[in-house]
Design a protein around this motif. Structure first.
Motif, PDB file in Angstrom:
ATOM      1  N   VAL A 467       0.842  -1.203   0.000  1.00 21.84           N
ATOM      2  CA  VAL A 467       0.000   0.000   0.000  1.00 21.84           C
ATOM      3  C   VAL A 467       0.877   1.252   0.000  1.00 21.84           C
ATOM      4  O   VAL A 467       0.614   2.223  -0.721  1.00 21.84           O
ATOM      5  CB  VAL A 467      -0.948  -0.011   1.209  1.00 21.84           C
ATOM      6  CG1 VAL A 467      -1.662   1.326   1.343  1.00 21.84           C
ATOM      7  CG2 VAL A 467      -1.963  -1.134   1.070  1.00 21.84           C
ATOM      8  N   GLY A 468       1.943   1.216   0.825  1.00 21.37           N
ATOM      9  CA  GLY A 468       2.850   2.370   0.840  1.00 21.37           C
ATOM     10  C   GLY A 468       3.514   2.590  -0.508  1.00 21.37           C
ATOM     11  O   GLY A 468       3.633   3.730  -0.980  1.00 21.37           O
ATOM     12  N   GLY A 469       3.952   1.496  -1.133  1.00 24.53           N
ATOM     13  CA  GLY A 469       4.558   1.639  -2.455  1.00 24.53           C
ATOM     14  C   GLY A 469       3.570   2.130  -3.493  1.00 24.53           C
ATOM     15  O   GLY A 469       3.913   2.948  -4.357  1.00 24.53           O
ATOM     16  N   ALA A 470       2.316   1.629  -3.404  1.00 22.98           N
ATOM     17  CA  ALA A 470       1.299   2.088  -4.354  1.00 22.98           C
ATOM     18  C   ALA A 470       1.003   3.568  -4.168  1.00 22.98           C
ATOM     19  O   ALA A 470       0.849   4.308  -5.149  1.00 22.98           O
ATOM     20  CB  ALA A 470       0.025   1.259  -4.185  1.00 22.98           C
ATOM     21  N   VAL A 471       0.938   4.000  -2.894  1.00 23.09           N
ATOM     22  CA  VAL A 471       0.719   5.431  -2.627  1.00 23.09           C
ATOM     23  C   VAL A 471       1.882   6.244  -3.188  1.00 23.09           C
ATOM     24  O   VAL A 471       1.697   7.316  -3.784  1.00 23.09           O
ATOM     25  CB  VAL A 471       0.536   5.673  -1.124  1.00 23.09           C
ATOM     26  CG1 VAL A 471       0.528   7.168  -0.811  1.00 23.09           C
ATOM     27  CG2 VAL A 471      -0.753   5.037  -0.635  1.00 23.09           C
ATOM     28  N   ALA A 472       3.105   5.722  -2.994  1.00 26.89           N
ATOM     29  CA  ALA A 472       4.275   6.438  -3.511  1.00 26.89           C
ATOM     30  C   ALA A 472       4.236   6.522  -5.040  1.00 26.89           C
ATOM     31  O   ALA A 472       4.567   7.561  -5.635  1.00 26.89           O
ATOM     32  CB  ALA A 472       5.556   5.742  -3.048  1.00 26.89           C
ATOM     33  N   LEU A 473       3.819   5.420  -5.692  1.00 24.54           N
ATOM     34  CA  LEU A 473       3.728   5.449  -7.159  1.00 24.54           C
ATOM     35  C   LEU A 473       2.698   6.469  -7.633  1.00 24.54           C
ATOM     36  O   LEU A 473       2.910   7.184  -8.622  1.00 24.54           O
ATOM     37  CB  LEU A 473       3.362   4.057  -7.680  1.00 24.54           C
ATOM     38  CG  LEU A 473       4.456   2.986  -7.576  1.00 24.54           C
ATOM     39  CD1 LEU A 473       3.922   1.647  -8.042  1.00 24.54           C
ATOM     40  CD2 LEU A 473       5.689   3.383  -8.389  1.00 24.54           C
ATOM     41  N   ASP A 474       1.567   6.522  -6.921  1.00 26.21           N
ATOM     42  CA  ASP A 474       0.561   7.511  -7.293  1.00 26.21           C
ATOM     43  C   ASP A 474       1.065   8.932  -7.082  1.00 26.21           C
ATOM     44  O   ASP A 474       0.788   9.834  -7.873  1.00 26.21           O
ATOM     45  CB  ASP A 474      -0.711   7.291  -6.472  1.00 26.21           C
ATOM     46  CG  ASP A 474      -1.650   6.311  -7.152  1.00 26.21           C
ATOM     47  OD1 ASP A 474      -1.224   5.701  -8.149  1.00 26.21           O
ATOM     48  OD2 ASP A 474      -2.787   6.150  -6.681  1.00 26.21           O
ATOM     49  N   MET A 475       1.816   9.128  -5.974  1.00 22.98           N
ATOM     50  CA  MET A 475       2.349  10.461  -5.706  1.00 22.98           C
ATOM     51  C   MET A 475       3.438  10.844  -6.700  1.00 22.98           C
ATOM     52  O   MET A 475       3.603  12.026  -7.038  1.00 22.98           O
ATOM     53  CB  MET A 475       2.883  10.530  -4.273  1.00 22.98           C
ATOM     54  CG  MET A 475       1.814  10.366  -3.203  1.00 22.98           C
ATOM     55  SD  MET A 475       2.487  10.373  -1.534  1.00 22.98           S
ATOM     56  CE  MET A 475       3.101  12.055  -1.436  1.00 22.98           C
ATOM     57  N   LEU A 476       4.205   9.841  -7.159  1.00 20.52           N
ATOM     58  CA  LEU A 476       5.261  10.122  -8.130  1.00 20.52           C
ATOM     59  C   LEU A 476       4.720  10.310  -9.539  1.00 20.52           C
ATOM     60  O   LEU A 476       5.443  10.803 -10.407  1.00 20.52           O
ATOM     61  CB  LEU A 476       6.284   8.980  -8.119  1.00 20.52           C
ATOM     62  CG  LEU A 476       7.138   8.857  -6.849  1.00 20.52           C
ATOM     63  CD1 LEU A 476       8.000   7.610  -6.909  1.00 20.52           C
ATOM     64  CD2 LEU A 476       8.003  10.095  -6.657  1.00 20.52           C
ATOM     65  N   ASN A 477       3.481   9.902  -9.773  1.00 20.59           N
ATOM     66  CA  ASN A 477       2.882  10.091 -11.091  1.00 20.59           C
ATOM     67  C   ASN A 477       2.487  11.554 -11.241  1.00 20.59           C
ATOM     68  O   ASN A 477       1.503  12.021 -10.675  1.00 20.59           O
ATOM     69  CB  ASN A 477       1.655   9.193 -11.238  1.00 20.59           C
ATOM     70  CG  ASN A 477       1.156   9.171 -12.662  1.00 20.59           C
ATOM     71  OD1 ASN A 477       1.582   9.959 -13.501  1.00 20.59           O
ATOM     72  ND2 ASN A 477       0.241   8.256 -12.944  1.00 20.59           N
ATOM     73  N   ALA A 478       3.271  12.302 -12.010  1.00 22.07           N
ATOM     74  CA  ALA A 478       3.077  13.751 -12.105  1.00 22.07           C
ATOM     75  C   ALA A 478       2.048  14.141 -13.144  1.00 22.07           C
ATOM     76  O   ALA A 478       1.664  15.309 -13.223  1.00 22.07           O
ATOM     77  CB  ALA A 478       4.407  14.434 -12.433  1.00 22.07           C
ATOM     78  N   GLY A 479       1.587  13.205 -13.956  1.00 21.36           N
ATOM     79  CA  GLY A 479       0.637  13.553 -15.005  1.00 21.36           C
ATOM     80  C   GLY A 479      -0.797  13.512 -14.520  1.00 21.36           C
ATOM     81  O   GLY A 479      -1.106  13.056 -13.413  1.00 21.36           O
ATOM     82  N   PHE A 480      -1.691  14.000 -15.400  1.00 28.02           N
ATOM     83  CA  PHE A 480      -3.115  13.974 -15.104  1.00 28.02           C
ATOM     84  C   PHE A 480      -3.663  12.590 -15.416  1.00 28.02           C
ATOM     85  O   PHE A 480      -3.322  11.982 -16.430  1.00 28.02           O
ATOM     86  CB  PHE A 480      -3.859  15.030 -15.923  1.00 28.02           C
ATOM     87  CG  PHE A 480      -3.579  16.437 -15.475  1.00 28.02           C
ATOM     88  CD1 PHE A 480      -4.184  16.951 -14.348  1.00 28.02           C
ATOM     89  CD2 PHE A 480      -2.698  17.240 -16.185  1.00 28.02           C
ATOM     90  CE1 PHE A 480      -3.932  18.252 -13.934  1.00 28.02           C
ATOM     91  CE2 PHE A 480      -2.440  18.538 -15.786  1.00 28.02           C
ATOM     92  CZ  PHE A 480      -3.055  19.047 -14.639  1.00 28.02           C
ATOM     93  N   LEU A 481      -4.550  12.111 -14.535  1.00 30.75           N
ATOM     94  CA  LEU A 481      -5.096  10.771 -14.685  1.00 30.75           C
ATOM     95  C   LEU A 481      -6.568  10.784 -15.059  1.00 30.75           C
ATOM     96  O   LEU A 481      -7.052   9.834 -15.683  1.00 30.75           O
ATOM     97  CB  LEU A 481      -4.906   9.970 -13.386  1.00 30.75           C
ATOM     98  CG  LEU A 481      -3.458   9.810 -12.922  1.00 30.75           C
ATOM     99  CD1 LEU A 481      -3.421   9.101 -11.581  1.00 30.75           C
ATOM    100  CD2 LEU A 481      -2.655   9.028 -13.948  1.00 30.75           C
TER     101      LEU A 481
END
Length: 741
Positions: A467-481
């Motif tokens: 979950v922490g890694g997934a949150v980090a991946l979402d936070m590192l995703n700088a583009g619009f989703l």
């Protein structure tokens, strides 16, 4: 829609929940979007832990149970000299320390020959793995603690074995009973059971040895005391006989008759001696109580209190009520009526015990006072009778004094002789105060590691890490989703969500075509519908003055801007409009290359006056195209020239719809120069690629003129957009229910 952009109804409906609490649908979408990452992380952690567990040697625990029990009745009479086992809580806890003591464990080590055992005796093997595992063990700490308490006479190998045995030993009192649980953990299940039984047996033997040693010391002390008392009796008898001889008081048969007063005197002497002995005993008891009370000791440990049947009965009731209270607390809360009643009952019993102890202490004081008064009364009576018999002269007084001393010595000697006989018998009678009630058996399953529990914990830890890694991946995703995210962050409407067309999607008659040709071949496709929605959205941006000249730009290259501009022009042409497509990217004429017009005359040639407008325009399948033409050294000045303004005004009169493909805003300022000449701007944002900061920065250039119609959300993978929320794919999901490509 002129003026400030207002939020869509969906966002107005969701505004309050976003601000006031957690949107459960967003959490659901997050887990649906990242479940592979979370599950993969959890499985990876569990697999790593599993392989680590394979390298750990399993350990087994053998458990034996020992019951502590005092003697229920006195075998050799009430006056027992040897100490008895006191089962107060503190004393029971002290037995735990006895089992863990160095002396007892040393006897186990020597009996079981643990100094030569691989696990408990030999030094640890060198190596990195043993070093790492050893850092998590407390062997060295236990060995150092044993060395501090040892007197220096224990060999080092024995000390090492004692420390390891103590580290593997665990002693616990089972609830509030008199049962001790002795557990030993070892890599060998048979050894674990054997050592647990050895420690339990050694504790029982240690109790017997301690009792035997106490009896032996008591016998030695009594024997020494008997010799002194025997000598005192002999000396007192010789003193009486010598005194009679010196004063000619040797009785004959005729002189054996005595008067009544003399007989009373003799009886009073005997009673006085007994009273003094009784007074001495009760004074000793009373002074003992006073001393313990003055020092703040435990008055319940006094022998009279311990021997009280009432106290024993109350303590049994107290233990039963305590067990009942513990059982109720395991099922109910502390405020439950049954729990409250149990506690009240326990407090009543404690008050009864305290009252009974106080009554016993009061009785001891009263007995002492009565014995002292009786002794004083007998002394007074003896003095009176002695004066009446005429024997109160110095000879008579001295004789009686010697006789009383002799009688007292004899009585004391007889008492010690009786005690010596009882002690001698007790030393030969091995009455056990501790016994093994449940010997250790071979454990069938290891106690460590608990594979199931550890794997469950590893799975939980893996889920947290995932979950922490997934949150980090979402936070590192700088583009619009999602379109909603664009509208919330930028304050601009999303005109259309344009799906990405992969090669497999663009096959027509076995050939892969480009998106514009796909649009022309599949006018009812999802892609064609998205382009139509974009065209209609631009028109609805200003209903009163529909946009006629539309500029298509983006923040950075490779966002599908040129392809979308060609598709927008084709869509308008298919709607029956006279459409002009202008390639405004003078540096990288992508659109001109698409139509294979990179070498034809075009915009630059017209602006420089080399060709006429009719010569620069090219017809391609219903579309009119104005390519770039020759290269230019100064595109911004050329696009901002008066001739360019004249060109735009001329084209506005000739065509129904004009689409200008301009360069991106990031590298050059060409699009900003063209803004003054057009009606509306379509800003292209690529899904998950263009950073939010970049888009926001370049949109500031359109903030003053308010010519931005909205955002074209381009190259969206609609197979993944449902994972980003209920409004992430808008009509794409429902469109497929009605039309298939």
């Amino acid at each position: 829609m002129h003026g400030k952009f207002s939020l869509p109804l969906t966002q107005q409906m969701e505004g309050a929940p976003e601000q006031d609490g957690i949107d459960l649908r967003q959490l659901q979408d997050f887990f649906w979007r990242r479940w592979k990452t979370i599950v993969a992380t959890a499985i990876t952690v569990m697999v790593l832990v599993f392989f680590v567990l394979l390298t750990v040697a399993p350990r087994y625990t053998g458990t034996a149970q020992v019951l502590l029990e005092p003697r229920k009745e006195k075998i050799f009479g009430a006056d027992n000299i040897l100490p008895e086992l006191n089962l107060e809580t503190s004393n029971v806890d002290s037995q735990v320390s006895v089992i863990q003591s160095i002396n007892l464990l040393r006897r186990v080590v020597e009996k079981e020959k643990l100094t030569g055992d691989v696990e408990f005796g030999q030094p640890p093997r060198a190596g990195l793995l043993n070093f790492i595992l050893g850092s998590f063990r407390s062997d060295d700490a236990d060995r150092k603690a044993v060395e501090k308490t040892a007197d220096g006479t224990i060999p080092p190998d024995v000390l090492r074995s004692i420390g390891r045995l103590r580290n593997a030993l665990e002693v616990q009192r089972i609830n509030r009973t008199y049962v001790l649980s002795i557990s030993v953990t070892s890599e060998d299940p048979v050894k674990a059971a054997r050592l647990a039984n050895a420690v339990a047996d050694m504790f029982v033997v240690d109790q017997l040895d301690a009792r035997y040693d106490a009896a032996k010391r008591a016998s030695i002390w009594l024997a020494e005391r008997m010799e002194g008392l025997r000598e005192q009796v002999r000396q007192s008898e010789e003193a009486v006989a010598q005194f009679r001889r010196e004063h000619n008081l040797v009785a004959t048969s005729s002189e054996a008759k005595v008067t009544i007063s003399e007989q009373q005197l003799s009886e009073l002497n005997g009673k006085l001696i007994a009273a003094r002995a009784d007074l001495a005993e009760k004074r000793a008891k009373y002074e003992q109580v006073a001393q313990i009370g003055g020092q703040g000791g435990n008055l319940q440990a006094i022998p009279d209190v311990v021997r009280s049947s009432v106290i024993s009965s109350l303590r049994s009731q107290q233990a039963e009520v305590a067990r009942k209270e513990a059982d109720l607390l395991a099922r109910y809360s502390e405020q439950h009526p049954q729990v409250v009643n149990a506690r009240a009952e326990r407090r009543d019993i404690e008050r009864s015990i305290a009252a009974e102890v106080q009554r016993i202490l009061t009785n001891l004081k009263n007995d002492y006072d009565v014995a002292r008064a009786r002794e004083e009364s007998l002394q007074a009576s003896l003095a009176k009778i002695s004066g009446e018999t005429g024997l109160d002269n110095s000879v008579g007084v001295r004789l009686r004094e010697l006789e009383r001393l002799n009688v007292g010595n004899k009585t004391l000697f007889d008492n010690f002789l009786s005690r010596a006989k009882i002690t001698q018998e007790q030393s030969t009678f091995e009455e056990r105060e501790a016994r093994v009630i449940s010997p250790a058996t071979r454990p069938s399953a290891p106690s460590f590691p608990k594979t199931g529990l550890i794997e469950a914990l590893a799975g939980a830890l893996g889920l947290l890490l995932g979950v922490g890694g997934a949150v980090a991946l979402d936070m590192l995703n700088a583009g619009f989703l999602t379109p909603r995210e664009i509208e919330m962050k930028l304050g601009l409407p999303v005109l259309a969500t344009v799906p990405i067309l992969l090669e497999g999607d663009r096959k027509i008659d076995g050939k892969v075509v480009d998106p514009p040709r796909y649009l022309a071949s599949k006018p009812l496709s999802r892609y064609a519908e998205a382009v139509r929605a974009l065209r209609v959205g631009v028109q609805m941006a200003d209903v009163d003055n529909p946009a006629k000249i539309v500029l298509v730009t983006s923040a950075i290259p490779n966002e599908g801007k040129s392809t979308l501009a060609v598709s927008l022009a084709l869509s308008a042409e298919m709607a029956g409009q006279r459409v002009l497509l202008v390639d405004g990217d003078l540096r990288h004429p992508t659109m001109s290359k698409y139509f294979d017009l990179h070498s034809a005359d075009g915009l630059v040639d017209f602006l420089t006056g080399k060709v006429s407008l009719e010569a620069a325009l090219v017809e391609r399948g219903g579309l009119t195209i104005l390519p770039v033409g020759a290269k230019s050294q100064n595109p911004p000045d050329m696009l901002g020239s008066e001739r360019m303004k004249f060109l735009i005004d001329s084209l506005r009169r000739e065509f129904d719809y004009i689409v200008i493909d301009s360069p991106p805003l990031g590298p050059v300022i060409d699009a900003k120069v063209l803004t003054a000449l057009i009606d509306k701007v379509v800003f292209v944002v690529r899904w998950r690629t263009t950073t939010r900061e970049t888009v926001a920065q370049h949109l500031e250039s359109f903030a003053q003129n308010r010519k931005i119609a909205g955002i074209a959300f381009n190259m969206v993978d609609e197979t993944k957009t449902p994972r980003y929320g209920p409004y992430s794919h808008y009509s794409g999901y429902y469109y497929k229910k009605y039309y298939q490509n």
